[in-house]
Scaffold this motif. Structure first.
Motif, PDB file in Angstrom:
ATOM      1  N   SER A 148       0.851  -1.187   0.000  1.00  0.00           N
ATOM      2  CA  SER A 148       0.000   0.000   0.000  1.00  0.00           C
ATOM      3  C   SER A 148       0.886   1.237   0.000  1.00  0.00           C
ATOM      4  CB  SER A 148      -0.911   0.024   1.236  1.00  0.00           C
ATOM      5  OG  SER A 148      -0.151   0.075   2.423  1.00  0.00           O
ATOM      6  N   ALA A 149       0.478   2.219  -0.786  1.00  0.00           N
ATOM      7  CA  ALA A 149       1.168   3.512  -0.842  1.00  0.00           C
ATOM      8  C   ALA A 149       0.139   4.539  -1.281  1.00  0.00           C
ATOM      9  CB  ALA A 149       2.347   3.477  -1.816  1.00  0.00           C
ATOM     10  N   ALA A 150      -0.024   5.581  -0.490  1.00  0.00           N
ATOM     11  CA  ALA A 150      -1.078   6.553  -0.758  1.00  0.00           C
ATOM     12  C   ALA A 150      -1.032   7.030  -2.205  1.00  0.00           C
ATOM     13  CB  ALA A 150      -0.926   7.748   0.197  1.00  0.00           C
ATOM     14  N   PRO A 151      -2.164   7.039  -2.908  1.00  0.00           N
ATOM     15  CA  PRO A 151      -3.493   6.687  -2.418  1.00  0.00           C
ATOM     16  C   PRO A 151      -3.927   5.276  -2.845  1.00  0.00           C
ATOM     17  CG  PRO A 151      -3.727   7.885  -4.442  1.00  0.00           C
ATOM     18  CD  PRO A 151      -2.237   7.708  -4.223  1.00  0.00           C
ATOM     19  N   ASN A 152      -2.989   4.421  -3.212  1.00  0.00           N
ATOM     20  CA  ASN A 152      -3.333   3.135  -3.810  1.00  0.00           C
ATOM     21  C   ASN A 152      -3.085   1.973  -2.848  1.00  0.00           C
ATOM     22  OD1 ASN A 152      -3.934   4.361  -6.348  1.00  0.00           O
ATOM     23  ND2 ASN A 152      -1.736   4.500  -6.732  1.00  0.00           N
ATOM     24  N   LEU A 153      -3.879   0.918  -3.035  1.00  0.00           N
ATOM     25  CA  LEU A 153      -3.761  -0.279  -2.217  1.00  0.00           C
ATOM     26  C   LEU A 153      -3.756  -1.511  -3.105  1.00  0.00           C
ATOM     27  CD1 LEU A 153      -6.465   0.473   0.508  1.00  0.00           C
ATOM     28  CD2 LEU A 153      -4.006   0.665   0.797  1.00  0.00           C
ATOM     29  N   GLY A 154      -2.850  -2.435  -2.834  1.00  0.00           N
ATOM     30  CA  GLY A 154      -2.984  -3.750  -3.420  1.00  0.00           C
ATOM     31  C   GLY A 154      -4.158  -4.465  -2.770  1.00  0.00           C
ATOM     32  N   VAL A 155      -4.769  -5.370  -3.493  1.00  0.00           N
ATOM     33  CA  VAL A 155      -5.963  -6.062  -2.992  1.00  0.00           C
ATOM     34  C   VAL A 155      -5.718  -7.561  -3.009  1.00  0.00           C
ATOM     35  CG1 VAL A 155      -8.415  -6.507  -3.339  1.00  0.00           C
ATOM     36  CG2 VAL A 155      -7.487  -4.227  -3.792  1.00  0.00           C
ATOM     37  N   PHE A 156      -5.879  -8.202  -1.861  1.00  0.00           N
ATOM     38  CA  PHE A 156      -5.753  -9.650  -1.756  1.00  0.00           C
ATOM     39  C   PHE A 156      -7.049 -10.200  -1.167  1.00  0.00           C
ATOM     40  CE2 PHE A 156      -4.423 -13.407   0.873  1.00  0.00           C
ATOM     41  CZ  PHE A 156      -4.294 -14.273  -0.195  1.00  0.00           C
ATOM     42  N   THR A 157      -7.621 -11.198  -1.858  1.00  0.00           N
ATOM     43  CA  THR A 157      -8.922 -11.734  -1.466  1.00  0.00           C
ATOM     44  C   THR A 157      -8.848 -13.239  -1.270  1.00  0.00           C
ATOM     45  OG1 THR A 157     -10.063 -10.007  -2.721  1.00  0.00           O
ATOM     46  CG2 THR A 157     -11.355 -11.940  -2.120  1.00  0.00           C
ATOM     47  N   LEU A 158      -9.431 -13.709  -0.169  1.00  0.00           N
ATOM     48  CA  LEU A 158      -9.602 -15.135   0.095  1.00  0.00           C
ATOM     49  C   LEU A 158     -11.085 -15.453   0.014  1.00  0.00           C
ATOM     50  CD1 LEU A 158      -7.227 -15.594   3.163  1.00  0.00           C
ATOM     51  CD2 LEU A 158      -6.998 -16.790   0.988  1.00  0.00           C
ATOM     52  N   ASP A 159     -11.424 -16.523  -0.694  1.00  0.00           N
ATOM     53  CA  ASP A 159     -12.833 -16.862  -0.856  1.00  0.00           C
ATOM     54  C   ASP A 159     -12.973 -18.378  -0.875  1.00  0.00           C
ATOM     55  OD1 ASP A 159     -15.524 -16.627  -1.178  1.00  0.00           O
ATOM     56  OD2 ASP A 159     -15.467 -15.625  -3.117  1.00  0.00           O
ATOM     57  N   GLY A 160     -14.183 -18.847  -0.577  1.00  0.00           N
ATOM     58  CA  GLY A 160     -14.432 -20.287  -0.586  1.00  0.00           C
ATOM     59  C   GLY A 160     -13.595 -20.993   0.461  1.00  0.00           C
ATOM     60  N   GLY A 161     -12.989 -22.099   0.087  1.00  0.00           N
ATOM     61  CA  GLY A 161     -12.182 -22.865   1.030  1.00  0.00           C
ATOM     62  C   GLY A 161     -10.715 -22.521   1.018  1.00  0.00           C
ATOM     63  N   ALA A 162     -10.332 -21.440   0.331  1.00  0.00           N
ATOM     64  CA  ALA A 162      -8.917 -21.073   0.235  1.00  0.00           C
ATOM     65  C   ALA A 162      -8.382 -20.640   1.590  1.00  0.00           C
ATOM     66  CB  ALA A 162      -8.738 -19.941  -0.774  1.00  0.00           C
TER      67      ALA A 162
END
Length: 645
Positions: A148-162
């Motif tokens: 993350s660095a203003a004003p941007n963010l990396g996005v990491f998502t966990l879903d289901g059984g991960a």
């Protein structure tokens, strides 16, 4: 190009060569897959290409968007550097989804070989990574670094059984101060399995302080899985041990702290700031919460109850007592006391919950020999003259809920007071957990329900096992004065003993001596069983090993309803006591039953006992004999009557 092992016949080899010439990235295996050479790893769905290296698949993938990432399906496990690359994968300007290939029936693992310590994945501030399905990332160190660095963010998502294995972490990195936001993990639905942890969150404590959000997603998804996240470092900097990080209902970091004073260990309430309670009583005395939104209190170390006073949840306080994931703590009576260990006042509530650990309330009894009071074991430990938990409720109710991971055990109530584990005048809800190895010198070795017209009690899960009552109801006893309504839709009542009278569950009454005497009062008790199992319980006189239902000599009734998946094992009969003048003690069937037989019936009245059916157009008396069995020496007729052969 390495030499391909020739483990397949001539024709498959030709087919392999044809397909390989057509597209050198596509390799079809008609025989055994060669795990050392040319096993395919990843399918880039948008192009239909198979890749040996996950790096190559990511490099070839289009950019995608956060809302529509490019899907890469994994056909087999991926290890660094063999199929992941020596330095892992950095996502920059790309949005990628990783999921198992549709042909995979097992989890797909992404990890590292020993000695390869760099990050497996780095999600830059203009990228996103979604891990979905049964994908597991592990192998030590940082599995995913989210920048993350203003004003941007990396996005990491966990879903289901991960999930991220606990030997690794998702590190939330920040570059410079951000006024309102930092990198987070976004959670989707589907985290309802038995795995006790989804991921370990790594943070820089100089950037991520208490109240900083680390989980994103819907409120329901965060609430469903927040206990399954750990935080590293586990201890906040500068705090005296023991102290822990936690994640609250908003997905934000919170501290919960244990301290020690006078032999009692402290607990910490989320949302109250950095507060240490040196006594359990102090924490219980906090005003707040509501019936639908209780206040969370973390229980973070063992507590020895060596004083006579009970811990009371006072009117106006609504508390959920929980433990951190993976931890196992106990509140134990260490000296004989005349008190209940826990008391819930009217207009108060307490829930015990440890879905990914355990929280145990222990009465201090030490059962010799078999360790099972229902098998006759004597107690060489602590005794009491009350149940472990007393739920008050006369007009205005107290509420007590037992949930997954909670255990009520080892209480020896040696007085005539009823209830080994729970004495419930108010509302008692059992959603999970265990009530086990308790004894009452009166009735209700596990639970004693006190009559109250305004109260409905429910059991939807958990187990009531190996409890003993000197009189009636080894597992559960309903009040002598009636008015009790109990609904059982799941769970198990098993291995309990009524030394004086009736075994698994008594729907009304009281018994003593060598006979059975169970009143059905004017204001009836009602047991509605729509699911769950009753099995392996014992009545000393052999009548009503499973359930005894009685209105003998009284002008009221004891109601027993069965429906759905309710099941009473053949070794546990339902014993019906009724007046000889009429068919007044019955089982009422509500709709169809899943099991045939659903129960075995016995009675002292072999000419007038009847199973009563609430008929529908397709279900009536002719089906009764197939739904139930008759005890030895009895015959059950299609019209529901029970007679001698």
């Amino acid at each position: 190009m390495k030499k391909i092992r020739r483990r397949i016949l001539f024709l498959p080899v030709l087919l392999l060569l044809v397909f390989s010439c057509k597209n050198p990235m596509v390799i079809y295996y008609l025989g055994e897959i060669d795990t050392e050479d040319y096993s395919v790893v990843a399918l880039l769905v948008s192009t239909g290409e198979w890749f040996y290296s996950l790096n190559d698949a990511v490099a070839a993938a289009p950019a995608g968007t956060p809302a529509s990432p490019e899907l890469i399906e994994l056909r087999r496990n991926v290890q660094k550097p063999h199929t992941l690359g020596a330095s892992g994968i950095t996502l920059s300007g790309k949005h990628i989804e990783l999921a198992p290939h549709t042909a995979e029936v097992f989890s797909v693992y992404i990890g590292r070989w020993a000695g390869n310590g760099s990050d497996l994945f780095v999600v830059d501030t203009d990228a996103s990574l979604l891990i979905k399905g049964s994908v597991i990332i592990g192998g030590g160190g940082t599995a995913v670094r989210v920048k993350s660095a203003a004003p941007n963010l990396g996005v990491f998502t966990l879903d289901g059984g991960a999930r991220i294995a606990l030997d690794s972490q998702v590190f939330l990195e920040s570059s410079g101060p951000l006024p309102a936001d930092k990198a987070k993990i976004t959670v989707g639905g589907g985290f309802s399995g038995s795995i006790d942890a989804i991921a370990r969150i790594g943070i820089d404590q100089s950037e991520y302080a208490s109240t900083r959000q680390v989980l994103d997603g819907t409120a329901a998804d965060i609430a469903a899985c927040r206990f399954r996240f750990r935080v590293s470092p586990e201890y906040p900097a500068g705090w005296a041990s023991p102290r822990y990080w936690g994640v609250d209902t908003t997905g934000s970091l919170e501290h919960y702290v244990a301290a020690h004073s006078g032999g009692q260990n402290g607990i910490y309430g989320i949302g109250e700031g950095l507060v240490t309670y040196t006594k359990l009583k102090d924490a219980f005395d906090i005003a707040g919460g509501s019936l639908g939104a209780p206040k969370d209190l973390y229980f973070v170390s063992n507590i020895d109850l060596d004083a006579s006073a009970s811990y009371t949840v006072q009117t106006g306080n609504y508390i959920r007592l929980i433990v951190p994931p993976g931890h196992h703590y106990m509140l134990k009576r260490t000296a004989s006391t005349t008190s209940n260990m826990l008391v819930i006042d009217p207009s108060a509530s307490l829930e015990l919950s440890a879905p990914y650990g355990s929280i145990t309330i222990d009465g201090g009894a030490v059962w010799n020999g078999s360790g099972n009071p229902a098998a006759g074991a004597s107690n060489t430990g602590v005794t009491s003259d009350q149940a472990l938990v007393y739920v008050q409720g006369s007009g205005i109710q107290g509420y007590f809920t037992l949930s997954q991971g909670a255990v009520l055990q080892n209480n020896d109530n040696t007085s005539s007071n009823n209830g080994g584990a729970v004495h419930a005048q108010g509302v008692f809800i059992m959603r999970g957990g265990q009530i086990t190895r308790n004894r009452a010198a009166g009735s209700g070795g596990g639970i004693y329900y006190v009559g109250n017209t305004y109260v409905s009690r429910t059991i939807s899960g958990g187990s009531i096992t190996n409890n003993d009552a000197a009189l009636s109801g080894g597992g559960i006893m309903m009040d002598l004065d009636g008015k009790v309504t109990l609904t059982m839709s799941g769970g198990m009542i098993s291995g309990n003993r009524a030394s004086g009278t009736d075994g698994g569950l008594v729907t009304s009454g009281f018994g003593c001596g060598g006979g059975v005497f169970i009143p059905g009062p004017a204001t009836a008790n009602t047991f509605n069983m729509s699911g769950g199992t009753i099995s392996g319980n014992i009545s000393a006189n052999g009548n009503g090993n499973g359930i005894a239902v009685d209105r003998l000599g009284y002008g009221g009734s004891a109601n027993f309803y069965m429906s759905g998946s309710a099941y009473i094992a053949p070794n546990n009969d339902v014993y019906l006591y009724g007046a000889p003048s009429s068919n007044d003690c019955v089982i009422t069937i509500i709709g169809n039953l899943a099991y045939s037989p659903a129960a075995t019936i016995d009675s002292h009245l072999v000419t007038s006992t009847q199973v009563q059916v609430i008929s529908t157009s397709s279900f009536g008396y002719p089906a009764v004999a197939g739904r139930f069995a008759a005890a030895a020496g009895r015959t059950l007729h299609p019209n529901g009557t029970l007679t001698n052969p």
